[in-house]
Design a protein around this motif. Structure first.
Motif, PDB file in Angstrom:
ATOM      1  N   GLU A   7      -2.910   6.907   6.748  1.00 30.68           N
ATOM      2  CA  GLU A   7      -4.201   7.367   6.819  1.00 30.68           C
ATOM      3  C   GLU A   7      -5.079   6.237   7.595  1.00 30.68           C
ATOM      4  O   GLU A   7      -5.802   6.412   8.562  1.00 30.68           O
ATOM      5  N   LEU A  25       0.717  -1.245   0.008  1.00 25.68           N
ATOM      6  CA  LEU A  25       0.050  -0.111   0.033  1.00 25.68           C
ATOM      7  C   LEU A  25       0.818   1.120  -0.189  1.00 25.68           C
ATOM      8  O   LEU A  25       2.071   1.376   0.611  1.00 25.68           O
ATOM      9  N   ARG A  36     -10.761   5.277  -1.367  1.00 19.91           N
ATOM     10  CA  ARG A  36      -9.342   5.382  -1.158  1.00 19.91           C
ATOM     11  C   ARG A  36      -8.659   3.981  -0.907  1.00 19.91           C
ATOM     12  O   ARG A  36      -7.703   3.636  -1.476  1.00 19.91           O
ATOM     13  N   MET A  37      -9.295   3.267  -0.166  1.00 15.31           N
ATOM     14  CA  MET A  37      -9.035   1.859   0.254  1.00 15.31           C
ATOM     15  C   MET A  37      -9.131   1.000  -1.014  1.00 15.31           C
ATOM     16  O   MET A  37      -8.214   0.374  -1.217  1.00 15.31           O
ATOM     17  N   GLY A  87      -6.457   2.003  -3.350  1.00 12.51           N
ATOM     18  CA  GLY A  87      -5.086   1.416  -3.175  1.00 12.51           C
ATOM     19  C   GLY A  87      -4.937  -0.204  -3.299  1.00 12.51           C
ATOM     20  O   GLY A  87      -4.097  -0.480  -3.603  1.00 12.51           O
ATOM     21  N   THR A 121     -13.164   7.663   2.428  1.00 10.92           N
ATOM     22  CA  THR A 121     -12.065   6.877   2.777  1.00 10.92           C
ATOM     23  C   THR A 121     -12.170   5.191   2.232  1.00 10.92           C
ATOM     24  O   THR A 121     -11.325   4.392   1.731  1.00 10.92           O
ATOM     25  N   SER A 152       1.190   6.873   2.019  1.00 14.36           N
ATOM     26  CA  SER A 152       0.066   8.061   2.416  1.00 14.36           C
ATOM     27  C   SER A 152      -1.291   7.386   2.994  1.00 14.36           C
ATOM     28  O   SER A 152      -1.889   7.615   3.890  1.00 14.36           O
ATOM     29  N   LEU A 153      -1.598   6.049   2.285  1.00 16.94           N
ATOM     30  CA  LEU A 153      -2.624   5.390   2.632  1.00 16.94           C
ATOM     31  C   LEU A 153      -2.433   4.493   3.870  1.00 16.94           C
ATOM     32  O   LEU A 153      -3.581   4.616   4.678  1.00 16.94           O
ATOM     33  N   ARG A 154      -1.321   4.178   4.070  1.00 14.78           N
ATOM     34  CA  ARG A 154      -1.002   3.513   5.415  1.00 14.78           C
ATOM     35  C   ARG A 154      -1.000   4.408   6.514  1.00 14.78           C
ATOM     36  O   ARG A 154      -1.540   4.238   7.558  1.00 14.78           O
TER      37      ARG A 154
END
Length: 621
Positions: free
Chosen positions: A87, A80, A104-105, A108, A101, A83-85
């Motif tokens: 968040e 991942l 975005r998951m 990702g 959210t 930035s996603l991790r």
């Protein structure tokens, strides 16, 4: 005349106001625009928002992977984006995630499975994988096409999170069957194109001709619930002939020839050689009017159903705008062609006509505006059922508008039919008036509200000639449609409601399409083959309301079952209420064949019930 002008000026003003409100409401970003929409060709290989059963559970398991790098979850976590991790680490477990959210998951995770180095035999146990996955990962994903490699990684993640991720709800593309190519380049083929030739306008044509079509064969049986008139021209008392029944075997072939000249220019020809004037080739045991009328009925017909040429002025005359900077991209179509407006409610007929289309107009918050101007001069059919006539004196004029806003598509259509009033003397010595002028307006809104697909349609017809006829009349017809895919399934739950006030009339209708209410559901739809009509009448000859509620169950991608219940109720005291249920099962075989079975039962106010069964075999080529 003054009242007529005032009435429709007010209607046009109302439409403009509605369009303005739609544009104003589209200022905020559409939620649908935030949803990750993959390319159609890879849709089955990536994740969609609906593929996750529990985002909260998935979040907890992903975050646990941060402390276990040598596990499958840990390796997925490491792929991942940083930035996603970051968040996800900041989110509290157990709380419901916001929609953004979730998007975005999904994005990702799709980035993870597109990385074809994800699999590591030191992390995943090859022996525990299904045989087909094990073979692909052992050989290496580099040996597969990119989309197929992504699909293998998707399956890998589903095995890692079996309680959180569903199987793909989109089927992979099957191998495209060969077309019946007569000459020219293969349809959507690859390789070198033919050189073609230049026509006097400067355009280069590369002709290719192929054929396609649908062959339908149906056995149909119906107990109509209507008594046959007794035989009276005999000595003694009249002879009772019992109930009218239909039993027949009918065949219909829709055959198309497509002459492609360029990607924008073509000529299309449609023939229906096995039926003529609504009589179909086949065998008839019983008809609606005779109790015993068995025998073969072979029909041949060379009448042209469609024959038109369509193209783009800017492509047909490239010299007009060599730099492609001016507004010459105007589409046109001329000839006998199928016209379908307001989902077939306003217009559904093959008409000799000329249409001009201006597409890709940008204004305000609309992403696209399409304008179509139409003139039809021949082959115009008016009326439904026994009143359907081809009107040689009719001319059709239309202006059709479709506007795409970020979250709604609005269609606003105007049509006027000019037709002289004629008389027909019936056997009972009464006079029937036909034809007449009529003005139609259609307004529809199609959008998705949350997870529910919706459509709202309002259609109006106004007789403008001086006399009531069987073809021109005034009325209003309102439709409301909604459908949803129940969570965790591929199924389709839908409902449709209609309200008809007075006697709404379409502008033109092909004889086999039935009435304007055929769009309500399968209970109201005409089969379009043989003598069988719709289980519930789809005409709009009296004030009424009604609808259907249906469920479409998918068993994989090759089988489906539809269960539907519905009806209609008169509001003018005519006692024409109907209530019915219907089931339809469909099964696909190989790439060209479909088998269908229908069964229905209809209870009718002031009449006996009607029941029927039909089975149909379809060949598509």
């Amino acid at each position: 005349m003054i009242n007529f002008v005032i009435k429709y000026a007010s209607l046009a003003g109302l439409a403009v106001l509605v369009l303005f409100c739609g544009a104003a409401g589209a200022v905020g970003e559409s939620k649908l625009s935030q949803k990750p929409i993959p390319l159609q060709s890879e849709a089955y290989s990536v994740f969609a928002v609906e593929d996750i059963v529990s985002y909260e559970s998935l979040l907890g398991k992903l975050k646990a992977g941060a402390d276990a790098p040598d596990t499958p979850v840990g390796r997925i976590w490491s792929f991942l984006s940083p930035s996603l991790r970051e968040e996800l680490v900041g989110l509290d477990e157990g709380t419901e995630l916001e929609q953004n959210t979730k998007y975005r998951m999904i994005n990702g995770l799709n980035a993870v499975i597109r990385n074809h180095t994800l699999f590591d035999s030191a992390v995943w146990d090859l022996a525990s994988l299904p045989e087909e996955l094990r073979a692909d990962f052992e050989a290496g994903l580099d040996t597969l096409a990119s989309i197929e490699a992504t699909a293998r990684n998707r399956a890998l993640l589903r095995l890692t999170f079996p309680d959180e991720i569903l199987e793909s709800q989109v089927a992979p593309f099957v191998h495209r069957p060969k077309t019946l190519r007569i000459f020219g380049d293969p349809f959507l083929g690859s390789g070198e194109l033919s050189r073609g030739f230049k026509i006097p306008t400067g355009a280069v044509w590369q002709p290719s001709l192929f054929a396609y079509g649908t062959l339908r064969t149906a056995w149909q049986y119906e107990e109509t619930g209507t008594r046959l008139p007794p035989i009276t021209n005999v000595a003694g008392p009249p002879i009772d002939r019992g109930e009218a029944k239909i039993e027949e075997l009918a065949t219909r072939l829709d055959l198309f020839f497509n002459l492609g000249l360029t990607p924008t220019e073509r000529v299309l020809l449609q023939l229906r050689p096995f039926d003529h004037n609504e009589s179909y080739s086949g065998y008839r045991w019983q008809s609606p009017t005779l109790n015993n009328d068995d025998g073969w009925d072979l029909r041949g017909d060379a009448d042209i159903q469609q024959l038109f040429f369509e193209g783009d002025l800017g492509e047909l005359f490239p010299g007009l705008d060599r730099k492609d900077t001016r507004a010459f991209d105007v589409g046109f179509s001329v000839g006998r062609q199928n016209l379908l407006l307001q989902n077939g409610i306003m217009l559904n007929d093959n008409v000799d006509s000329l249409g001009l289309v201006r597409n890709n107009i940008l204004a305000g918050k609309a992403s696209n505006i399409r304008l179509t101007a139409l003139w039809g001069w021949d082959a115009i059919n008016r009326g439904v059922g026994a009143t359907n006539r081809e009107r040689d004196s009719a001319s059709l004029y239309g202006l059709f508008t479709s506007i795409d806003f970020p979250d709604t598509t609005v269609d606003f259509d105007l049509a006027y039919i000019s037709d002289e009033v004629t008389t027909r003397y019936l056997p009972n010595r009464t006079i029937q008036y036909e034809g007449g002028d009529q003005f139609n307006v259609g307004l529809s809104f199609i959008q998705r509200i949350g997870h529910v697909n919706t459509a709202f349609r309002f259609n109006l017809s106004e007789r403008t000639s001086g006399r009531d006829t069987i073809h021109a009349d005034s009325g209003q017809l309102f439709f409301a449609e909604a459908s949803i895919t129940p969570r965790g399934t591929l199924d389709h739950l839908y409902g449709t409601f209609f309200y008809n006030n007075e006697n709404y009339q379409s502008v033109a209708r092909d004889p086999v399409t039935g009435g304007p209410l055929g769009q309500v559901g399968i209970l109201f739809a005409s089969p379009g083959i043989g003598n069988l009509g719709s289980p519930i009448e789809n005409t709009t000859g009296h004030d009424s309301f009604g609808g259907v509620l249906g469920y479409q169950k998918f068993f994989g991608i090759r089988r489906q079952l539809i269960l539907e219940a519905g009806g209609r109720k008169d509001t003018d005291g005519s006692e024409q209420g109907r209530a019915g249920i219907m089931a339809r099962y469909q099964q696909a075989f190989l790439q060209h064949y479909v088998w269908r079975v229908d069964a229905y039962y209809v209870s009718r106010e002031s009449l006996d019930e009607k029941r029927g069964i039909r089975t149909e075999f379809i060949v598509q080529f």
